[in-house]
Design a protein around this motif. Structure first.
Motif, short mmCIF file in Angstrom:
data_model
loop_
_atom_site.label_atom_id
_atom_site.label_comp_id
_atom_site.label_asym_id
_atom_site.label_seq_id
_atom_site.Cartn_x
_atom_site.Cartn_y
_atom_site.Cartn_z
N SER A 1 0.83 -1.11 0.05
CA SER A 1 0.34 0.27 0.33
C SER A 1 0.49 1.10 0.05
CB SER A 1 -1.22 0.09 1.35
OG SER A 1 -1.83 1.09 1.12
N LEU B 1 -1.85 -0.43 -4.31
CA LEU B 1 -3.35 -0.45 -4.22
C LEU B 1 -4.04 -2.31 -3.97
CD1 LEU B 1 -5.01 3.38 -3.40
CD2 LEU B 1 -3.20 1.51 -1.96
N ALA B 2 -4.31 -2.39 -5.27
CA ALA B 2 -5.16 -3.54 -5.36
C ALA B 2 -3.94 -4.87 -5.59
CB ALA B 2 -5.39 -3.52 -7.12
N VAL C 1 -6.92 0.98 2.96
CA VAL C 1 -6.69 0.41 1.30
C VAL C 1 -8.01 0.93 0.36
CG1 VAL C 1 -6.02 -1.34 -0.26
CG2 VAL C 1 -5.49 -0.99 2.53
N LEU C 2 -8.67 0.28 0.99
CA LEU C 2 -10.30 0.49 -0.04
C LEU C 2 -10.67 2.05 -0.42
CD1 LEU C 2 -12.46 -2.26 1.24
CD2 LEU C 2 -11.24 -2.09 -0.84
N ARG D 1 -8.80 4.15 0.34
CA ARG D 1 -7.84 4.95 -0.66
C ARG D 1 -8.11 5.11 -2.39
NH1 ARG D 1 -2.20 4.26 0.44
NH2 ARG D 1 -1.56 4.84 -1.35
N GLN D 2 -8.62 3.56 -2.44
CA GLN D 2 -9.33 3.01 -3.57
C GLN D 2 -10.31 3.87 -4.63
OE1 GLN D 2 -8.88 -1.02 -2.84
NE2 GLN D 2 -7.54 -0.96 -5.13
N ARG E 1 -13.69 3.41 -2.45
CA ARG E 1 -14.26 2.54 -2.97
C ARG E 1 -15.29 2.47 -1.09
NH1 ARG E 1 -11.75 -2.45 -5.25
NH2 ARG E 1 -13.14 -3.56 -4.66
#
Length: 461
Positions: A386, A391-392, A413-414, A416-417, A419
């Motif tokens: 991360s 990120l994925a 993480v999500l 930051r994406q 989501r």
């Protein structure tokens, strides 16, 4: 109510930092929904603060109402705060007014006094605190809630006997006297009342005659001198056995006035005369602040391997955590050595610096070569991925792990994406967190052999 108290005491559910992350990215509606649907206390607090800032008091009350309905006292105080901000003063005060017999509760009196002061009823607030002024924290709150309220003379009258009692206690050798803070509070109120010279004179006499109980009073006097440009007196104060306590205040005052070179000379001279870790710590920190990393390392290096709070590597590392190139330069410097008994910390820092530079594979290789026995390796790898911007891959690692802790990490993480809704859904609920904590406590009790004093025979002790 039990769940709410557990959340507040353990930063359970979605903690304040994660709520802040959502709000910073404009997800107020999602935060409100999480408060309503998941019973997330910190979501409610964060949403209410945001709504009050924009003057949406009715919506703020609606967010708080389900929590108030439980009867939890903290939620009642939060509702009172909203009402006060909305100008509904009487409602706010009536909601949390202590019962007559409850006046012996110092915490309740203190909280209600603050509310009264904010409502403009300062004299009532002061009267409520007077019976409890024997407590140091109540005296501090008295000074705080009366600032800017034109009540300084009364506050000084109330503080005077405690300050005098502290002076007598020192003369009589009663070091544990409860009024040890009263002298600096007295000086603070004199200063804000425009009587700084009087405050300096009184505390100066206390210093000369040795009539103070703690180093905090000495520090308060030094800071008072610095604020009012009494540098000659401050320089004289920062000598002898007082130097270790206040020399950094004198050096800081010089820097504040554009005399950085002089401040550095003062501290280097002190180091030459007394090689004390406090001088090294101050000097290395300001050198780093000035962008002189190599000089900072040279000053701090003798303390890099100490195994206690005097270790000087960490104070240089933490300001550089968002500057990976300089952090790597520090950690790869030939003078940098591992902590004594704490090598894993340095390996973690090195991996973090490499990840910050996008060198994820190298970072992962470092932590795999030097694993931390107390941390889930999957979560460590995901954190490095991360940090490196992958990120994925980080999300996939955490999904595969699927533990409570992995889902906590996956949340960020999500977000930051982009989501955020999915992030909230995947984050462990309060019930899940509590159940996991109870299982872990039971496992520790069953698996760990204890000494007679109750401490573990095996690490972590």
């Amino acid at each position: 109510m039990d769940d709410l108290a557990w959340q507040a005491g353990n930063y359970g559910g979605l903690p304040p930092r994660k709520v802040g992350l959502l709000l910073e990215r404009g997800h107020l509606d999602l935060v409100i929904r999480a408060a309503k649907e998941r019973g997330e206390w910190f979501c409610a607090e964060g949403a209410v603060a945001e709504l009050c800032r924009s003057g949406e008091f009715t919506r703020a009350l609606e967010v708080m109402d389900p929590f108030v309905a439980t009867g939890w006292r903290t939620a009642l105080w939060a509702r009172a705060d909203i009402l006060l901000r909305a100008g509904r003063t009487d409602e706010a005060l009536d909601l949390v007014r202590p019962a007559e017999e409850g006046h012996t509760s110092q915490a309740a009196c203190r909280n209600f006094a603050e509310l009264l002061a904010r409502a403009g009823r300062v004299d009532e607030a002061v009267d409520l605190l007077v019976p409890h002024l024997g407590e140091s924290w109540i005296r501090t709150d008295l000074v705080k809630i009366t600032e800017g309220q034109d009540r300084d003379e009364r506050v000084l009258e109330l503080l005077a006997p405690y300050a005098e009692a502290a002076r007598r206690a020192r003369e009589e050798g009663r070091w544990g006297h409860s009024g040890s803070d009263a002298q600096e509070l007295q000086a603070q109120v004199l200063e804000r009342a425009g009587r700084a010279d009087e405050a300096i004179r009184i505390l100066g006499e206390d210093m000369t005659e040795g009539r103070h109980l703690t180093q905090n009073t000495l520090t308060a006097y030094a800071e008072l001198l610095a604020r009012h440009d009494r540098l000659d007196e401050l320089r004289e104060l920062a000598t002898g056995d007082r130097a270790r306590t206040v020399l950094d205040i004198y050096a800081g005052a010089l820097r504040d006035r554009g005399r950085a070179e002089e401040a550095e000379t003062v501290m280097r001279d002190a180091l030459a005369a007394d090689d004390w870790v406090g001088y090294r710590s101050w000097l290395s920190s300001v050198l780093l602040l000035d962008g002189r990393l190599d000089d900072a390392i040279t000053v701090a290096e003798p303390g890099f391997s100490w195994y206690d709070c005097s270790n000087l590597l960490s104070p240089l590392v933490h300001p550089l955590l968002d500057r990976p190139e300089e952090l790597l330069r520090l950690l790869e410097h030939p003078l940098t050595v591992p902590h004594h008994g704490h090598q894993e910390f340095q390996h973690h820092w090195l991996a973090f610096a490499l990840a910050g530079l996008g060198r994820a594979e190298e970072a992962i290789a470092v932590v795999e070569a030097h694993p931390d026995p107390w941390t889930d390796s999957s979560i460590v790898r995901a954190g490095l991925l991360s940090t490196a911007g992958h990120l994925a891959a980080a999300a996939a690692e955490l999904r595969d792990r699927g533990t409570i802790e992995a889902r906590r990490e996956l949340f960020e993480v999500l977000v930051r994406q982009g989501r955020a809704a999915e992030a909230i859904a995947v984050h462990p609920t309060v019930a899940e967190q509590r159940a996991a904590e109870e299982r872990a406590a039971e496992a520790r009790t069953e698996a760990v052999a204890l000494r007679e004093d109750g401490y573990s025979l095996e690490p972590p002790f």
